[in-house]
Design a protein around this motif. Sequence first.
Motif, mmCIF file in Angstrom:
data_model
loop_
_atom_site.group_PDB
_atom_site.id
_atom_site.type_symbol
_atom_site.label_atom_id
_atom_site.label_comp_id
_atom_site.label_asym_id
_atom_site.label_seq_id
_atom_site.Cartn_x
_atom_site.Cartn_y
_atom_site.Cartn_z
ATOM 1 N N MET A 46 0.850 -1.185 0.000
ATOM 2 C CA MET A 46 0.000 0.000 0.000
ATOM 3 C C MET A 46 0.896 1.250 0.000
ATOM 4 O O MET A 46 1.795 1.366 0.824
ATOM 5 N N ASN A 47 0.651 2.152 -0.942
ATOM 6 C CA ASN A 47 1.470 3.359 -0.945
ATOM 7 C C ASN A 47 0.915 4.376 0.054
ATOM 8 O O ASN A 47 -0.139 4.177 0.651
ATOM 9 N N ASP A 48 1.638 5.485 0.219
ATOM 10 C CA ASP A 48 1.263 6.467 1.236
ATOM 11 C C ASP A 48 -0.122 7.062 0.982
ATOM 12 O O ASP A 48 -0.897 7.246 1.902
ATOM 13 N N PHE A 49 -0.427 7.375 -0.281
ATOM 14 C CA PHE A 49 -1.731 7.961 -0.605
ATOM 15 C C PHE A 49 -2.852 6.995 -0.250
ATOM 16 O O PHE A 49 -3.876 7.409 0.298
ATOM 17 N N GLU A 50 -2.653 5.711 -0.541
ATOM 18 C CA GLU A 50 -3.665 4.697 -0.207
ATOM 19 C C GLU A 50 -3.833 4.600 1.306
ATOM 20 O O GLU A 50 -4.949 4.466 1.804
ATOM 21 N N GLN A 51 -2.724 4.673 2.037
ATOM 22 C CA GLN A 51 -2.775 4.605 3.502
ATOM 23 C C GLN A 51 -3.514 5.812 4.059
ATOM 24 O O GLN A 51 -4.341 5.689 4.962
ATOM 25 N N ILE A 52 -3.244 6.985 3.508
ATOM 26 C CA ILE A 52 -3.924 8.205 3.955
ATOM 27 C C ILE A 52 -5.424 8.080 3.700
ATOM 28 O O ILE A 52 -6.231 8.343 4.590
ATOM 29 N N ASN B 254 8.974 10.243 7.121
ATOM 30 C CA ASN B 254 9.136 11.440 6.291
ATOM 31 C C ASN B 254 8.343 11.351 4.992
ATOM 32 O O ASN B 254 7.902 12.365 4.459
ATOM 33 N N GLU B 255 8.148 10.135 4.478
ATOM 34 C CA GLU B 255 7.379 9.970 3.242
ATOM 35 C C GLU B 255 5.911 10.337 3.471
ATOM 36 O O GLU B 255 5.301 11.020 2.650
ATOM 37 N N VAL B 256 5.353 9.903 4.600
ATOM 38 C CA VAL B 256 3.975 10.265 4.934
ATOM 39 C C VAL B 256 3.896 11.779 5.136
ATOM 40 O O VAL B 256 2.950 12.430 4.700
ATOM 41 N N ARG B 257 4.922 12.327 5.752
ATOM 42 C CA ARG B 257 4.962 13.781 5.992
ATOM 43 C C ARG B 257 4.859 14.547 4.670
ATOM 44 O O ARG B 257 4.159 15.550 4.575
ATOM 45 N N GLN B 258 5.570 14.075 3.649
ATOM 46 C CA GLN B 258 5.503 14.717 2.326
ATOM 47 C C GLN B 258 4.189 14.387 1.627
ATOM 48 O O GLN B 258 3.562 15.255 1.024
ATOM 49 N N SER B 259 3.776 13.137 1.703
ATOM 50 C CA SER B 259 2.569 12.687 0.992
ATOM 51 C C SER B 259 1.318 13.409 1.462
ATOM 52 O O SER B 259 0.462 13.757 0.647
ATOM 53 N N ILE B 260 1.204 13.643 2.785
ATOM 54 C CA ILE B 260 -0.013 14.282 3.285
ATOM 55 C C ILE B 260 -0.102 15.715 2.761
ATOM 56 O O ILE B 260 -1.173 16.222 2.472
ATOM 57 N N LYS B 261 1.046 16.363 2.600
ATOM 58 C CA LYS B 261 1.057 17.737 2.066
ATOM 59 C C LYS B 261 0.589 17.753 0.616
ATOM 60 O O LYS B 261 -0.124 18.658 0.190
ATOM 61 N N GLU B 262 0.995 16.735 -0.140
ATOM 62 C CA GLU B 262 0.573 16.630 -1.540
ATOM 63 C C GLU B 262 -0.904 16.206 -1.607
ATOM 64 O O GLU B 262 -1.661 16.722 -2.414
ATOM 65 N N PHE B 263 -1.280 15.283 -0.734
ATOM 66 C CA PHE B 263 -2.644 14.744 -0.724
ATOM 67 C C PHE B 263 -3.665 15.869 -0.520
ATOM 68 O O PHE B 263 -4.678 15.942 -1.198
ATOM 69 N N SER B 264 -3.388 16.746 0.424
ATOM 70 C CA SER B 264 -4.333 17.818 0.770
ATOM 71 C C SER B 264 -4.051 19.098 0.002
ATOM 72 O O SER B 264 -4.849 20.021 0.022
#
Length: 109
Positions: free
Chosen positions: A1-7, A55-65
């Motif tokens: 599961m990638n970060d976006f899927e986890q979010i 750190n990947e989730v930290r970056q991904s959430i910024k892109e996600f939102s």
Amino acid sequence: MNDFEQIKKDITENDVVLYMKGTSDFPQCGFSALVVSILKKLNIKFKYVNVLENNEVRQSIKEFSDWPMIPQLYIKGEFIGGCDITREMYEKGELQSLLKEKKIIQNKE
């Protein structure tokens, strides 16, 4: 599961999710601490995600939102905002209204 899927999974499966620095018991920044204190004042049960652990989730959430700041508050899958927006909504009673409207049970612990 990638970060976006986890979010997506986190914000779908939990009524209230806070992406923050630190934990709900030990926030690692003042902004995260303020949002946690508001949620606790309202007796709202929430899932937190400590972005300092990944750190990947930290970056991904910024892109996600499409929002550059942490913390980030989600209610019923919807991005609400960061610290300033949450605080403003709380002070105006809008956050409380939104939580009632979304039928988020306030725990009586």
